[in-house]
Design a protein around this motif. Structure first.
Motif, PDB file in Angstrom:
ATOM      1  N   GLY A  88      17.044  86.970 120.504  1.00 20.22           N
ATOM      2  CA  GLY A  88      16.436  87.932 119.415  1.00 20.22           C
ATOM      3  C   GLY A  88      17.866  88.817 119.255  1.00 20.22           C
ATOM      4  N   TYR A  89      18.195  88.786 118.073  1.00 23.83           N
ATOM      5  CA  TYR A  89      19.585  89.453 117.738  1.00 23.83           C
ATOM      6  C   TYR A  89      19.421  90.568 116.698  1.00 23.83           C
ATOM      7  CZ  TYR A  89      24.440  90.181 116.045  1.00 23.83           C
ATOM      8  OH  TYR A  89      25.617  90.829 115.611  1.00 23.83           O
ATOM      9  N   LEU A  90      19.971  91.725 117.050  1.00 30.97           N
ATOM     10  CA  LEU A  90      19.699  92.906 116.007  1.00 30.97           C
ATOM     11  C   LEU A  90      21.211  93.279 115.860  1.00 30.97           C
ATOM     12  CD1 LEU A  90      18.069  95.279 114.586  1.00 30.97           C
ATOM     13  CD2 LEU A  90      18.089  96.584 116.502  1.00 30.97           C
ATOM     14  N   PRO A  91      21.859  92.976 115.115  1.00 29.31           N
ATOM     15  CA  PRO A  91      23.134  93.593 114.433  1.00 29.31           C
ATOM     16  C   PRO A  91      23.105  95.094 114.016  1.00 29.31           C
ATOM     17  CG  PRO A  91      22.155  92.301 112.796  1.00 29.31           C
ATOM     18  CD  PRO A  91      21.210  92.271 113.805  1.00 29.31           C
ATOM     19  N   GLU A  92      24.290  95.684 114.087  1.00 23.72           N
ATOM     20  CA  GLU A  92      24.317  97.146 113.803  1.00 23.72           C
ATOM     21  C   GLU A  92      23.618  97.529 112.406  1.00 23.72           C
ATOM     22  OE1 GLU A  92      27.783 100.733 113.408  1.00 23.72           O
ATOM     23  OE2 GLU A  92      28.233  98.736 114.057  1.00 23.72           O
ATOM     24  N   THR A  93      23.412  96.702 111.600  1.00 23.43           N
ATOM     25  CA  THR A  93      22.609  97.108 110.213  1.00 23.43           C
ATOM     26  C   THR A  93      21.658  96.025 110.281  1.00 23.43           C
ATOM     27  OG1 THR A  93      24.839  97.547 109.091  1.00 23.43           O
ATOM     28  CG2 THR A  93      22.846  97.123 107.708  1.00 23.43           C
ATOM     29  N   PRO A  94      20.388  96.683 110.486  1.00 20.86           N
ATOM     30  CA  PRO A  94      19.158  95.543 110.686  1.00 20.86           C
ATOM     31  C   PRO A  94      19.047  94.724 109.192  1.00 20.86           C
ATOM     32  CG  PRO A  94      18.512  97.891 111.003  1.00 20.86           C
ATOM     33  CD  PRO A  94      19.904  97.759 110.464  1.00 20.86           C
ATOM     34  N   PRO A  95      19.068  93.373 109.538  1.00 18.11           N
ATOM     35  CA  PRO A  95      18.988  92.401 108.520  1.00 18.11           C
ATOM     36  C   PRO A  95      17.695  92.430 107.927  1.00 18.11           C
ATOM     37  CG  PRO A  95      18.279  91.279 110.868  1.00 18.11           C
ATOM     38  CD  PRO A  95      18.872  92.769 111.096  1.00 18.11           C
TER      39      PRO A  95
END
Length: 265
Positions: A88-95
Motif C-alpha cells: 500500500g503506497y501513499l506518495p507525498e501527494t495523495p493519488p
C-alpha cells in the motif's frame, strides 16, 4: 531473476544493492536493508538523500540501475503484479481524483488492485471505517479538507489489505490537530489486526513523528544508507533523534556497519 516463495518468519521487505543513476548523478548508491513483518521503520534523510527514489524502486514505480527488491516473497521486477499487491503506497501527494466521491474512488482503486468483486464492497467499507471516513463516504473528494484527503490517501493504500505500507510524508502541510489524527491513524494501521501485523516504512522530515510511531530508523545520506538501528538503542545514551540525525548527515562518508555505535554520545 527467479520468483521466490515467502517462508514463515522471512523478511517482508528485502532490498539488496539498490542503485539508481541518472547519467553522472547517483541518486541511490548500493542501498541494502531488510524489514521484518510488523516493523514500523522511519526512513529519514535530508532533501536529495535518495529516500523517495528508494521508495519508488521498492513500489515498482521506478526501475533500479542495479540491485533487487523483494516484497512479501515476490521480486518486484520479475513478479511485479504479486509484489505490488503486497504494497500500500501513499506518495507525498495523495493519488486521488477530486471529482469522485470517496466511496466511488475507493471502489475504483479496489478494482484496480484486483480485489475480487464479491469482496470489494466489504473491502471499501473496512477501509472507510479504519480511516475514519464513513461519515463522508458520499462526499466529493475535492470538497474535503486536506486532512480528510490525506485519510482518503491512506484508505486507498489499505483497501486491498496489503501486508506492507510505504508512506512518503503523510502529514506534510497539515495543521497540528490533523497531524495528531493522522499519526494516531498510522499507529492503528500498523498494529496487529485479526492476527496479521502490517509492516510500515514511514518517510518524514518531522522527527517527533518518528519517535512517536517508529521502532527502527534508517537514515539516508547522499544516496547511501548511513544508519540503520532500533530507535530505543540509538536513544539509550540520552541523545535525541535530532542530534543523531544531525551527526549522521554531517558525515562525508557513511559507514553503515559502524554508524549506529558511533551515533551514541
Amino acid at each position: 531473476l527467479p520468483r521466490r516463495t515467502r517462508q514463515a518468519g522471512a523478511f517482508v521487505i528485502e532490498a539488496s544493492g539498490l542503485s539508481k543513476r541518472y547519467g553522472d548523478l547517483i541518486a541511490v548508491d548500493g542501498v541494502s536493508f531488510s524489514v521484518q513483518p510488523g516493523e514500523v521503520v522511519g526512513f529519514l534523510g535530508p532533501n536529495g538523500a535518495g529516500k523517495t527514489t528508494t521508495m519508488r524502486i521498492l513500489t515498482g514505480f521506478l526501475p533500479p540501475t542495479d540491485g533487487r527488491a523483494v516484497i512479501d516473497g515476490h521480486d518486484i521486477f520479475s513478479d511485479p503484479l504479486a509484489a505490488r499487491r503486497a504494497i500500500g503506497y501513499l506518495p507525498e501527494t495523495p493519488p486521488v481524483y477530486p471529482e469522485m466521491s470517496v466511496e466511488d474512488y475507493l471502489g475504483y482503486v479496489a478494482k484496480l488492485k484486483d480485489v475480487p468483486r464479491r469482496e470489494r464492497r466489504a473491502a471499501v467499507d473496512r477501509a472507510l471505517e479504519r480511516c475514519g471516513l464513513t461519515e463522508v463516504r458520499r462526499r466529493v473528494i475535492g470538497m474535503l479538507s486536506k486532512g480528510y484527503r490525506q485519510r482518503v490517501g491512506l484508505a486507498q493504500a489499505i483497501v486491498h489489505d496489503p501486508p506492507v505500507m510505504i508512506l512518503d510524508e503523510p502529514t506534510v502541510g497539515l495543521d497540528p490537530i490533523q497531524i495528531r489524527e493522522i499519526r494516531a491513524l498510522i499507529r492503528d494501521l500498523a498494529g496487529t489486526r485479526e492476527g496479521k501485523a502490517r509492516t510500515v516504512i514511514l518517510s518524514t522530515h518531522i522527527l517527533p513523528e518518528v519517535e512517536a510511531i517508529c521502532q527502527r530508523v534508517i537514515i539516508m545520506h547522499r544516496g547511501k544508507k548511513a544508519l540503520d538501528a532500533p530507535l530505543a538503542e540509538l536513544q539509550s545514551g540520552g541523545a535525541s533523534l535530532e542530534e543523531i540525525f544531525a551527526r549522521t548527515t554531517a558525515r562525508e562518508v557513511a559507514v553503515p556497519a559502524d554508524v549506529a555505535e558511533e551515533a551514541r554520545p
